[in-house]
Design a protein around this motif. Structure first.
Motif, PDB file in Angstrom:
ATOM      1  N   THR A 104       0.838  -1.202   0.000  1.00  0.00           N
ATOM      2  CA  THR A 104       0.000   0.000   0.000  1.00  0.00           C
ATOM      3  C   THR A 104       0.870   1.247   0.000  1.00  0.00           C
ATOM      4  N   GLY A 105       1.969   1.199   0.709  1.00  0.00           N
ATOM      5  CA  GLY A 105       2.850   2.359   0.797  1.00  0.00           C
ATOM      6  C   GLY A 105       3.763   2.548  -0.404  1.00  0.00           C
ATOM      7  N   ARG A 106       3.846   1.554  -1.276  1.00  0.00           N
ATOM      8  CA  ARG A 106       4.728   1.655  -2.449  1.00  0.00           C
ATOM      9  C   ARG A 106       4.146   2.664  -3.438  1.00  0.00           C
ATOM     10  N   VAL A 121       6.193   1.589 -17.745  1.00  0.00           N
ATOM     11  CA  VAL A 121       5.941   0.180 -17.428  1.00  0.00           C
ATOM     12  C   VAL A 121       4.793   0.138 -16.422  1.00  0.00           C
ATOM     13  N   PRO A 122       3.615  -0.354 -16.844  1.00  0.00           N
ATOM     14  CA  PRO A 122       2.482  -0.416 -15.907  1.00  0.00           C
ATOM     15  C   PRO A 122       2.780  -1.361 -14.743  1.00  0.00           C
ATOM     16  N   ASP A 123       2.293  -0.994 -13.564  1.00  0.00           N
ATOM     17  CA  ASP A 123       2.457  -1.823 -12.377  1.00  0.00           C
ATOM     18  C   ASP A 123       1.494  -2.995 -12.446  1.00  0.00           C
ATOM     19  N   GLU A 124       1.943  -4.166 -12.044  1.00  0.00           N
ATOM     20  CA  GLU A 124       1.114  -5.369 -12.115  1.00  0.00           C
ATOM     21  C   GLU A 124       0.100  -5.465 -10.981  1.00  0.00           C
ATOM     22  N   LYS A 125       0.330  -4.736  -9.876  1.00  0.00           N
ATOM     23  CA  LYS A 125      -0.516  -4.904  -8.704  1.00  0.00           C
ATOM     24  C   LYS A 125      -1.422  -3.719  -8.395  1.00  0.00           C
ATOM     25  N   LYS A 126      -1.092  -2.539  -8.890  1.00  0.00           N
ATOM     26  CA  LYS A 126      -1.905  -1.374  -8.585  1.00  0.00           C
ATOM     27  C   LYS A 126      -1.888  -0.402  -9.751  1.00  0.00           C
ATOM     28  N   SER A 127      -2.724   0.601  -9.687  1.00  0.00           N
ATOM     29  CA  SER A 127      -2.792   1.559 -10.798  1.00  0.00           C
ATOM     30  C   SER A 127      -1.494   2.356 -10.860  1.00  0.00           C
TER      31      SER A 127
END
Length: 142
Positions: A47-49, A88-94
């Motif tokens: 969440t903090g990333r 590069v889109p993130d795999e886990k969040k927007s």
């Protein structure tokens, strides 16, 4: 109060004859902390990333990038050295991250919309935000 234990204070420590003695590691493990909620720390870290928002380049920038790509396609046999910035889109969040790589261009696959570098890196053409090279000095984004 100090007299309460006088009757047992000097007795020898009891060692069981039927049960093996526990190792120091096992004894320490009994008192070590534990995670009451498995995966909680990982969820908090995720969440903090931070991620970057994808910025859509304007039509003028897209036109300049297209010109650069066409020119690079014409000189591809020379394996020009280029520096490419792409999203590069993130795999886990927007969101995601902007990455900049430098290397020699191997080929451009128009159908797949991918740029291949000689080091094996694959760059999605639609995610490119900037291309730099000594061979492209005459094409400016300004």
């Amino acid at each position: 109060m100090s007299d309460n234990y006088n009757d047992i204070i000097n007795l020898p420590h009891h060692i069981s004859s039927t049960r093996p003695q526990m190792s120091m590691m096992d004894r320490a493990a009994q008192f070590s902390s534990f995670a009451a909620l498995a995966g909680y720390d990982a969820a908090i870290n995720e969440t903090g990333r931070l991620t970057d928002e994808r910025i859509d380049p304007g039509e003028e920038t897209k036109a300049v990038l297209d010109m650069k790509q066409q020119y690079l396609n014409n000189i591809i046999a020379d394996r020009p050295e280029i520096t490419v910035t792409y999203f590069v889109p993130d795999e886990k969040k927007s969101g995601g991250a902007y990455v900049t790589v430098t290397g020699n261009l191997k080929c451009i696959e128009e159908c797949e919309r991918i740029m291949f570098m000689t080091n094996g890196k694959k760059i999605p053409i639609d995610e490119i935000t900037d291309i730099q090279s000594n061979r492209l000095k005459w094409i400016n984004l300004d």
